[in-house]
Design an enzyme around this catalytic site. Structure first.
Site, PDB file in Angstrom:
ATOM      1  N   ASP A 367       0.821  -1.216   0.000  1.00 24.05           N
ATOM      2  CA  ASP A 367       0.000   0.000   0.000  1.00 24.05           C
ATOM      3  C   ASP A 367       0.860   1.274   0.000  1.00 24.05           C
ATOM      4  OD1 ASP A 367      -2.110   1.702   0.297  1.00 24.05           O
ATOM      5  OD2 ASP A 367      -2.822   0.869   2.189  1.00 24.05           O
ATOM      6  N   ASP A 478      -6.278  -6.721  -1.954  1.00 27.17           N
ATOM      7  CA  ASP A 478      -6.676  -6.515  -0.559  1.00 27.17           C
ATOM      8  C   ASP A 478      -8.125  -6.042  -0.469  1.00 27.17           C
ATOM      9  OD1 ASP A 478      -6.354  -6.325   2.162  1.00 27.17           O
ATOM     10  OD2 ASP A 478      -4.671  -4.918   2.100  1.00 27.17           O
ATOM     11  N   MET A 479      -8.722  -6.144   0.709  1.00 27.20           N
ATOM     12  CA  MET A 479     -10.095  -5.666   0.951  1.00 27.20           C
ATOM     13  C   MET A 479     -10.232  -5.457   2.454  1.00 27.20           C
ATOM     14  SD  MET A 479     -13.327  -6.164   1.912  1.00 27.20           S
ATOM     15  CE  MET A 479     -13.812  -7.846   2.173  1.00 27.20           C
ATOM     16  N   ASN A 480     -10.341  -4.199   2.870  1.00 23.71           N
ATOM     17  CA  ASN A 480     -10.156  -3.908   4.292  1.00 23.71           C
ATOM     18  C   ASN A 480     -11.345  -3.330   5.053  1.00 23.71           C
ATOM     19  OD1 ASN A 480      -7.372  -4.723   4.621  1.00 23.71           O
ATOM     20  ND2 ASN A 480      -6.900  -3.082   3.189  1.00 23.71           N
ATOM     21  N   ASP A 548      -2.874 -10.772   9.251  1.00 24.53           N
ATOM     22  CA  ASP A 548      -1.999  -9.621   9.487  1.00 24.53           C
ATOM     23  C   ASP A 548      -1.125  -9.861  10.704  1.00 24.53           C
ATOM     24  OD1 ASP A 548      -2.569  -8.045   7.377  1.00 24.53           O
ATOM     25  OD2 ASP A 548      -3.850  -6.616   8.434  1.00 24.53           O
TER      26      ASP A 548
HETATM   27  C1  DGJ Z   1      -4.117  -4.939   5.124  1.00 27.57           C
HETATM   28  C2  DGJ Z   1      -3.232  -6.082   4.727  1.00 27.57           C
HETATM   29  O1  DGJ Z   1      -3.614  -7.232   5.377  1.00 27.57           O
HETATM   30  C3  DGJ Z   1      -1.782  -5.719   5.012  1.00 27.57           C
HETATM   31  O2  DGJ Z   1      -0.951  -6.797   4.713  1.00 27.57           O
HETATM   32  C4  DGJ Z   1      -1.415  -4.506   4.211  1.00 27.57           C
HETATM   33  O3  DGJ Z   1      -1.448  -4.821   2.856  1.00 27.57           O
HETATM   34  C5  DGJ Z   1      -2.366  -3.371   4.524  1.00 27.57           C
HETATM   35  N1  DGJ Z   1      -3.737  -3.769   4.381  1.00 27.57           N
HETATM   36  C6  DGJ Z   1      -2.103  -2.196   3.648  1.00 27.57           C
HETATM   37  O4  DGJ Z   1      -3.006  -1.193   3.814  1.00 27.57           O
END
Ligand code: DGJ
Length: 729
Positions: A367, A478-480, A548
């Site tokens: 990121d 990714d998806m957060n 993570d």
């Molecule tokens: C969440 C991911 O799980 C991390 O490894 C990392 O890529 C962050 N997002 C970056 O914002």
């Protein structure tokens, strides 16, 4: 083999080690007869199913008080006709009623397996690998045709189920519930096993006896989620790793799901799984079809390990796809924990120089490389390189990294948009939202509305622009955040509750297009770690950032729990710095290495800050992993000691021909007055002799499995050991 007994109208799916049997009874009801260890022939006749229980049992045939739908095991139970257990489906008619009545119409058996339209699913490469049975049920009053599909993967010893609803009538139907599988067991003598967790604490194992109640695991978050894996298993009492019966149901879907186990008044058990009916409905206009995702069902009489083996093989070989399915995966270095958002070209090149000198094969830029993203507050959606950080652009960086002997990979979070972005300013209606309500942010971001075709097309174009602009050989997808205010600007009111599922269909469409357009790119999925570690995602992306949490000790549980269904090759596992960023623990580099090596290996720390000694150790770890990689990634994985049950963890990787193996043991805390501990290995050939690669000593496979290895007595916390053996002629 799928057997059909015409006289009794009985269907028998006979796998290598299991039988699954059902029958058409009376006026076209579908009764479930059996799922369990293989029987050559199912002779029990249907009358034995009926138990004469008068009290409060509704009787569809007034002249026969012995027959009630509430008292028999059913294959795809309906609502409203006398079965009071929870139904597998429910449909609302135009007159508002929600009662339907499906009866048997016909069947078809064919070789192979058809693709599920727009949905991920297990597949065949050759027709002879599987056989499919389709059962057509009809509700004549409304012209609803429902097809139950069963595919038998004989070699893999597994079966799949899915359901298709076809409105052949004249009125609009509203699907309120459409589960993919429902199974009735005749008793309740089971434990329920599920995988639960949270961010940085994924896939813990829960196991407890069934009780006289409904037990539910589900997601209402718009993703399969960190909180529950879309999977459960019923285990016979006393089932352990290698002995006893396990019944697994794993749902090939990445969105809202529900899995329910209901024990009824007579101690029978109904187990079902499918799309979550909470906040879901689907308008099925005349001629329209609705397809449910599939469920992969595995029976094993060889304990939990037996069930895991089937899932591992099937998912590795007939769910994952693409170039990398059968290829060893590169060892990577990811810059996230090394730099977070704070990096520039110089820093990235320094990291890459160091990584390449240590033998690492892939550099992943995480990121922060696009828009003006110096923190998590902006720029998602603006997939244009940030020239402040990377003045020469991505292509030159990728080429320079190739020049250092490594491949270049890139992070994206395609499904999201930051309110502070060009994209959001231009298209404020492109995110999920409902009228007259605030848009709740999470990690400062909103979710793009992938139920819209235009948003999907934009995404495909934006991603393609970047992927075609540079030598990118790997993508971390990714998806957060999870969904709130789930609604779409384009859908009419009566279709708003379709949004979450339409989102998944849109996402699968984008993934299909992108992964087919860039077949040489290795894709890794991620959702704040393992938040969307599900079979649906594996169909498009053959590996997942498992968590993570990079702390080696936390990872023991995470990787152990994950292995209940998913094979180690799919588990991204990195060595990170100490004190660990998530839990502050200090663990030896050796242990960090042995834990990460038990999955898809990589590093995630500032290599330039390591001491000379540490660098030498990393170099050795990298070289060692390259040697053992085929064994780890394509071997058979068995759990030996569970981190959920004590201070120690152990697991073993055995080559497919049992010619070699590697075993790891981890002890969390030092133990005073340590008793003698024996580790009995599993999965070896008892008739082979094996030579310890380090000591040269030779042992029989039977000795290693029955007499075992005496564990060394040592002082210190977080210690680990590795044994590597090869077949000795
Ligand atoms: C969440 C991911 O799980 C991390 O490894 C990392 O890529 C962050 N997002 C970056 O914002």
């Amino acid at each position: 083999m799928i057997l059909f007994d015409k006289k009794r109208c009985l269907f028998h799916l006979q796998g290598k080690g299991f039988s699954y049997v059902f029958q058409v009874i009376r006026e076209g009801y579908l009764a479930h007869l059996y799922w369990g260890k293989k029987v050559k022939e199912y002779r029990e006749s249907s009358p034995l199913l009926f138990v004469n229980r008068g009290g409060f049992a509704p009787n569809p045939d007034p002249s026969d008080r012995t027959f009630s739908l509430d008292n028999i095991p059913l294959e795809y139970p309906a609502y409203g006709n006398g079965d009071f257990r929870h139904p597998a489906y429910q449909i609302q008619l135009e007159n508002g009623s929600t009662v339907t009545d499906l009866r048997y119409h016909s069947y078809r058996i064919h070789k192979g397996k058809s693709k599920l339209k727009y949905l991920p699913a297990t597949y065949v490469e050759h027709e002879h690998e599987a056989e499919t049975l389709e059962i057509v049920l009809i509700d004549k009053v409304i012209g609803l045709w429902v097809t139950l599909s069963y595919t038998l993967f004989e070699k893999y010893n597994a079966m799949t189920r899915s359901v298709q609803f076809h409105n052949k009538g004249k009125e609009n139907l509203k699907i309120l519930r459409a589960l993919s599988s429902s199974v009735d067991f005749r008793d309740d003598q089971f434990d329920l096993l599920t995988l639960y967790g949270s961010h940085t604490n994924e896939r813990n194992i829960s196991r407890h006896p069934l009780a006289m109640e409904m037990q539910v695991i589900e997601s209402r978050r718009g993703a399969s989620s960190l909180q529950h894996d879309p999977f459960f298993a019923l285990l016979r009492k006393g089932t352990d790793e290698t002995r006893g019966e396990s019944y697994g149901l794993s749902f090939v879907y990445s969105g809202n799901f529900q899995a329910q186990v209901e024990v009824d008044q007579y101690h029978t058990t109904r187990a079902s799984i499918g799309i979550n009916s909470f906040d879901f409905s689907w308008l099925l206009t005349p001629k329209e079809i609705f397809q449910t995702p599939e469920v992969v069902m595995v029976y094993s009489d060889q304990g939990i390990d037996g069930m895991s083996q089937t899932y591992h093989h099937l998912y590795r070989e007939r769910l994952c796809r693409g170039l990398y399915r059968d290829r060893i995966r590169p060892i990577l270095i990811n810059n996230w924990e090394a730099t977070y958002f704070k990096f520039n070209e110089k820093k990235i090149e320094e990291l890459a120089d160091e990584a390449s000198s240590l033998g690492i094969e892939l550099f992943v830029l995480d990121d922060g490389w696009f828009g003006r993203r110096d923190n998590a507050k902006s720029s998602l959606g603006d997939w244009v390189v940030d020239k402040r950080k990377l003045p020469h652009g991505l292509n030159r960086l990728a080429k320079r990294i190739e020049g250092k002997g490594m491949a270049f990979g890139l992070w994206f979070e395609p499904e999201m948009v930051s309110p502070d972005s060009q994209l959001y300013r231009k298209h404020p209606d492109w995110c999920l939202h409902v009228p007259n309500r605030p848009r709740t942010v999470a990690r400062n971001q909103l979710v793009l509305d992938l139920s819209r075709q235009d948003v999907c097309e934009y995404l495909i174009e934006a991603l393609s622009n970047v992927l075609s602009s540079a030598l990118i050989r790997y993508v971390k997808w990714d998806m957060n955040r999870h969904m709130t205010e789930i609604g779409s600007a384009l859908l009419p009111p009566e279709r708003q509750r379709e949004t979450a599922h339409r989102y998944m269909l849109g996402l699968y469409y984008v993934l299909e297009v992108i992964t087919s357009k860039y077949p040489k790119i290795l894709f890794e999925s991620c959702s704040s770690g393992g938040g969307r570690y599900d079979p649906g995602m594996l169909y498009y992306m053959p590996q997942v950032w498992a968590s993570d949490n990079t702390d080696a000790i936390s990872r023991l549980k995470i990787q152990f729990g994950t292995s209940i269904i998913y094979p180690p090759i799919t588990m991204g596992a990195h060595v990170s710095t100490v004190p660990n960023h998530q839990v502050g623990r200090i663990t030896p580099l050796e242990t960090r290495g042995y834990v990460a090596m038990s999955g898809n290996f990589g590093y995630e720390l500032d290599l330039t800050k390591l001491s000379k000694k540490e660098k030498e150790m990393v170099k050795k770890q990298v070289a060692f992993y390259k040697e053992i990689r085929p064994l780890i990634q394509f071997g058979t994985f068995h759990r030996i000691l569970s981190p959920f049950e004590g201070n120690e963890t152990a697991w073993i990787f055995v080559s497919p021909d049992q010619d070699e193996f590697i075993c790891f043991h981890y002890r969390v805390l030092a133990v005073p007055a340590q008793p003698i501990r024996i580790l009995k290995l599993v999965g070896l050939n008892p008739d082979y002799l094996y030579k310890d690669v380090n000591t040269g000593k030779v042992f029989g496979g039977d000795e290693l499995m029955n007499v075992g290895i005496t564990l060394p007595i040592e002082k210190g916390d977080f210690l680990s050991h590795m044994w590597r053996f090869k077949k000795y002629n």
